[in-house]
Motif scaffolding. Structure first.
Motif, PDB file in Angstrom:
ATOM      1  N   ASN A 169     -31.086  -3.262 -51.178  1.00  0.00           N
ATOM      2  CA  ASN A 169     -31.128  -2.748 -52.483  1.00  0.00           C
ATOM      3  C   ASN A 169     -30.497  -1.176 -52.801  1.00  0.00           C
ATOM      4  O   ASN A 169     -29.715  -1.059 -53.651  1.00  0.00           O
ATOM      5  CB  ASN A 169     -32.380  -2.629 -52.880  1.00  0.00           C
ATOM      6  N   MET A 170     -30.594  -0.387 -52.063  1.00  0.00           N
ATOM      7  CA  MET A 170     -30.282   0.981 -51.840  1.00  0.00           C
ATOM      8  C   MET A 170     -28.531   1.056 -51.938  1.00  0.00           C
ATOM      9  O   MET A 170     -28.070   1.675 -52.822  1.00  0.00           O
ATOM     10  CB  MET A 170     -30.633   1.776 -50.867  1.00  0.00           C
ATOM     11  N   ILE A 171     -28.098   0.258 -51.097  1.00  0.00           N
ATOM     12  CA  ILE A 171     -26.671  -0.047 -50.942  1.00  0.00           C
ATOM     13  C   ILE A 171     -25.801  -0.898 -52.150  1.00  0.00           C
ATOM     14  O   ILE A 171     -25.074  -0.381 -52.744  1.00  0.00           O
ATOM     15  CB  ILE A 171     -26.207  -0.695 -49.822  1.00  0.00           C
ATOM     16  N   ASP A 172     -26.566  -1.666 -52.673  1.00  0.00           N
ATOM     17  CA  ASP A 172     -26.030  -2.595 -53.689  1.00  0.00           C
ATOM     18  C   ASP A 172     -26.097  -1.565 -55.287  1.00  0.00           C
ATOM     19  O   ASP A 172     -25.348  -1.770 -55.910  1.00  0.00           O
ATOM     20  CB  ASP A 172     -27.106  -3.696 -54.100  1.00  0.00           C
ATOM     21  N   LYS A 173     -27.288  -0.749 -55.224  1.00  0.00           N
ATOM     22  CA  LYS A 173     -27.520  -0.356 -56.549  1.00  0.00           C
ATOM     23  C   LYS A 173     -27.340   1.395 -56.390  1.00  0.00           C
ATOM     24  O   LYS A 173     -26.871   2.143 -57.590  1.00  0.00           O
ATOM     25  CB  LYS A 173     -28.710  -0.359 -57.224  1.00  0.00           C
ATOM     26  N   GLY A 174     -27.113   1.849 -55.353  1.00  0.00           N
ATOM     27  CA  GLY A 174     -26.900   3.393 -55.060  1.00  0.00           C
ATOM     28  C   GLY A 174     -25.608   3.716 -55.302  1.00  0.00           C
ATOM     29  O   GLY A 174     -24.584   2.904 -55.349  1.00  0.00           O
ATOM     30  N   LYS A 175     -25.295   5.057 -55.194  1.00  0.00           N
ATOM     31  CA  LYS A 175     -23.843   5.558 -55.170  1.00  0.00           C
ATOM     32  C   LYS A 175     -23.443   6.045 -53.984  1.00  0.00           C
ATOM     33  O   LYS A 175     -24.152   6.828 -53.140  1.00  0.00           O
ATOM     34  CB  LYS A 175     -23.855   6.674 -56.222  1.00  0.00           C
TER      35      LYS A 175
END
Length: 316
Positions: A169-175
């Motif tokens: 989720n962090m990779i998908d939605k993060g910068k």
């Protein structure tokens, strides 16, 4: 911000064979050993000194929740240290009390152990608190307890427990903030022609840090890094980056919802296994409720076990 740090716990015999924790040595349940260990901390505190020479105390003064049917042990660890003068003041900033540097400053650290039936690993969740890291003393004292209990031939090991649902989720939605391409050893200079990059050199590593010109370029790189991160890579082989040149390792930093994390494509044990759980907890009087702390800990563990059951991650 409230963070949990999760560790994967395993037990090895003298032949370095990982044991089924619910019946290690053919008959012993590691969950019961953990409960006995917690009870020993309740009966006798542990005094030690940290690497700064500060006296520390490790113990348990809270109730211990042992649920064999749920395969869990829960309690608050007492972590205390000396070495600093602290002033305790009222809401009106009036001095109430001065804590001298010889006195112990103690904090309660939430902990949750879960040892699933029939698996060669379990999970331990610690609440993260500044100046009160408990992993090293917990692991050292648990090993000492095993030795004193007659299990000298077994070695306990705590390694980062990575929640790949959270990381996905962090990779998908993060910068994506930073990417470092790493080659180990003294190697010949390799020129990158994909992106502008900054050359760094540190010790026996050849490191190149990428810079991003556009949001599109950032997203393209992040997508490729996500693919590599969740691929099963041979640790003895080079990583092919955009099919144009090879590196030993790729480290990249992702920021999301005020949290940042550095991920490693190959050596995932270098990663910190902390998770921001602030938005998952319920609060009363400005503090998280005990029930929500337990619920969040179990939910994180279940997510990790679900990934394991699907065979999606060898590191989970």
């Amino acid at each position: 911000m409230y963070n949990y740090t999760i560790y994967r716990v395993a037990l090895f015999n003298t032949a370095k064979e990982e044991q089924v924790l619910s019946r290690f040595n053919g008959e012993n349940d590691f969950l019961k050993i953990c409960n006995q260990y917690y009870n020993s901390l309740q009966k006798k505190k542990v005094d030690y000194f940290d690497n700064k020479g500060q006296k520390r105390v490790f113990s348990i003064t809270s109730n211990i929740e042992f649920k064999e049917s749920h395969r869990s042990v829960i309690s608050y660890l007492d972590s205390a240290y000396t070495g600093e003068n602290v002033e305790i003041r009222s809401k009106l900033n009036r001095l109430n009390y001065i804590v001298s540097k010889e006195e112990l400053q103690s904090r309660k650290v939430f902990s949750c152990i879960q040892i699933p039936e029939g698996l060669k690993f379990g999970y331990i969740v610690f609440e993260s608190k500044a100046n009160h890291g408990v992993k090293q003393i917990f692991e050292r004292q648990l090993q000492k307890f095993l030795n004193e209990s007659g299990y000298q031939d077994f070695r306990v090991q705590l390694t980062p427990g990575l929640n790949f649902n959270y990381l996905s989720n962090m990779i998908d939605k993060g910068k994506l903030k930073k990417v470092r391409l790493i080659n180990y050893g003294l190697l010949q200079d390799v020129q990158l022609n994909l992106f502008d990059n900054l050359y760094l050199y540190s010790g026996d590593q050849d490191v190149r840090e990428l810079k991003f010109k556009t949001k599109t370029e950032n997203n393209i790189i992040k997508c490729e890094l996500g693919r590599l991160f969740f691929s099963k890579l041979n640790k003895k082989e080079k990583i092919s980056f955009f099919n144009q040149y090879l590196v030993d390792e790729i480290a990249f930093e992702i920021c999301h919802n005020g949290s940042s994390k550095t991920l490693y494509v190959k050596d995932k044990f270098k990663m910190r296994s902390n998770i921001d759980v602030s938005k998952r907890l319920q609060f009363e009087g400005g503090l998280p409720t005990h029930l929500s702390m337990k619920k969040v800990a179990f939910n994180l563990i279940y997510e990790m076990l679900d990934y394991y059951s699907q065979g999606l991650s060898e590191a989970a």
